[in-house]
Enzyme design. Sequence first.
Site, PDB file in Angstrom:
ATOM      1  N   GLY A 183      90.506 -38.241  17.659  1.00  0.00           N
ATOM      2  CA  GLY A 183      91.844 -37.466  17.098  1.00  0.00           C
ATOM      3  C   GLY A 183      92.342 -37.525  15.800  1.00  0.00           C
ATOM      4  O   GLY A 183      92.299 -36.159  15.732  1.00  0.00           O
ATOM      5  N   ASP A 184      91.882 -38.711  15.299  1.00  0.00           N
ATOM      6  CA  ASP A 184      92.268 -38.919  13.259  1.00  0.00           C
ATOM      7  C   ASP A 184      90.573 -38.090  13.029  1.00  0.00           C
ATOM      8  O   ASP A 184      90.578 -37.140  12.345  1.00  0.00           O
ATOM      9  CB  ASP A 184      91.669 -40.076  13.634  1.00  0.00           C
ATOM     10  CG  ASP A 184      93.469 -41.284  13.625  1.00  0.00           C
ATOM     11  OD1 ASP A 184      94.179 -40.366  14.064  1.00  0.00           O
ATOM     12  OD2 ASP A 184      93.211 -42.050  13.369  1.00  0.00           O
ATOM     13  N   LEU A 185      89.686 -38.426  13.869  1.00  0.00           N
ATOM     14  CA  LEU A 185      88.046 -37.721  12.803  1.00  0.00           C
ATOM     15  C   LEU A 185      88.467 -36.461  13.483  1.00  0.00           C
ATOM     16  O   LEU A 185      88.232 -35.338  12.454  1.00  0.00           O
ATOM     17  CB  LEU A 185      87.077 -37.929  13.811  1.00  0.00           C
ATOM     18  CG  LEU A 185      87.060 -39.750  14.198  1.00  0.00           C
ATOM     19  CD1 LEU A 185      86.344 -40.388  14.656  1.00  0.00           C
ATOM     20  CD2 LEU A 185      86.740 -39.971  12.647  1.00  0.00           C
ATOM     21  N   GLN A 215      96.564 -33.342  14.629  1.00  0.00           N
ATOM     22  CA  GLN A 215      96.106 -34.326  15.786  1.00  0.00           C
ATOM     23  C   GLN A 215      96.229 -33.365  17.498  1.00  0.00           C
ATOM     24  O   GLN A 215      94.950 -33.572  17.965  1.00  0.00           O
ATOM     25  CB  GLN A 215      96.025 -35.611  15.473  1.00  0.00           C
ATOM     26  CG  GLN A 215      96.590 -35.605  14.355  1.00  0.00           C
ATOM     27  CD  GLN A 215      95.967 -37.741  14.471  1.00  0.00           C
ATOM     28  OE1 GLN A 215      97.949 -37.969  14.361  1.00  0.00           O
ATOM     29  NE2 GLN A 215      95.433 -38.109  14.650  1.00  0.00           N
TER      30      GLN A 215
END
Length: 412
Positions: A183-185, A215
């Site tokens: 999700g962050d990436l 996200q």
Amino acid sequence: MNRLHPAALPVSEVKGPLSGIVVLDLTRVVAGPYCTMMLADLGATVIKLENPLDPDYVRTFPPMVAVEGEERSGFFAQYNRHKLGATLDLKSAQGRELFLAMVAKADILVENFRPGTMKKLGLDHEALHAVNPRLVYTAISGFGQTGPHSSRPAFDNNAQAAGGLWSMNGMPGEPQRVGTIIGDLAASLYASFGTLAALRQAEATGLGQLVDISQQDSVFTLTENAVVNYTVAGKVAQPLGNDHPFVRPYGRYACRDGHVFFGAYTDKFWMEACRAFGTPQYATDPEIDTMDKRFVPEVYERRVRPIVEAWCQPRTKQELEALASDKFPLSPIKTIAEAVVDPHLAARAMLMNVRYGGAQAQVFASAVHLSALESSPSASVPLVGEHNQAVFTDWLGVEPVRLAALRAEGVI
């Protein structure tokens, strides 16, 4: 001043298509720092702004590298190369004044605060647009700037859960999070893409805009066929382990020293595999000679899976990779230790050295390969406030005496 040549800021370590573009980086952890690092990898001058009393807490994340009696975070180094480090307290009147002066000269701002935080500071998109109409303002958050859940706090796992990915990953009956902060990436990747699109328009029209990255949205778009499979056919995606929802053979198979991915599901690749493994008869077997026949679950379990398992089990990963070569898709399932020494990744310069306050760490390099990009095999990572003088005095024109006073008052 020519905007494409920011006066007195240190020259970027990278000469690329974003050289001369100034980015104010208010982000921390990964969803944000990775975005701004990708911009820095392309030549942008990225100023990482941290609160002097509360810097990015990822600076304390392991693994740590000991140097001169101190420890430096390899994790922090992995997402903050090629940046300048400056400190600023945005809650103080003087801090906001300095920040607005920076905004007036910048091209891009990226923040990953919870929605509403910048508005409380009087520094939201509308306020900054009034100061610099061409500013591209990129906001990364768990659920976006709008919608009923926008104010909720979120981590990567929130995005994996709310975006549907968690429910369809793992073994049947046992949903699991993806084993990385996807999700962050993903949010950082979308933020980079959106930011550059907005920058192009700003350069053409003189007007920036808000780039709103969620996200949850980002994860939702990574669910492959799950959404359309439900909206069209009413099927709810379930965990499939290492199998594909309809493509076969296409998954993990055991071999003598581990596992490989084998994906020769098309008729062409299936024929090549049959020949390579010395069993050409399977390519013309009337029960499994077409892709559609091999897709049938009962046929796959009874005929195809045993064939592929028999091909793989007596051979090593290296033997199987050599046998497949460029004839059909097969890759060893490598540990990180094996991937780090992969000769192909080495040939593509996918590892680089970073310097962080005297410490050295080896991290992954940029996956964006541009033929005209003059990158360096090494990079530096800023200490907290390391470039305060360059940013505030040399670039903004703050007198040294005032700079010292700002530092003493905790503004920087």
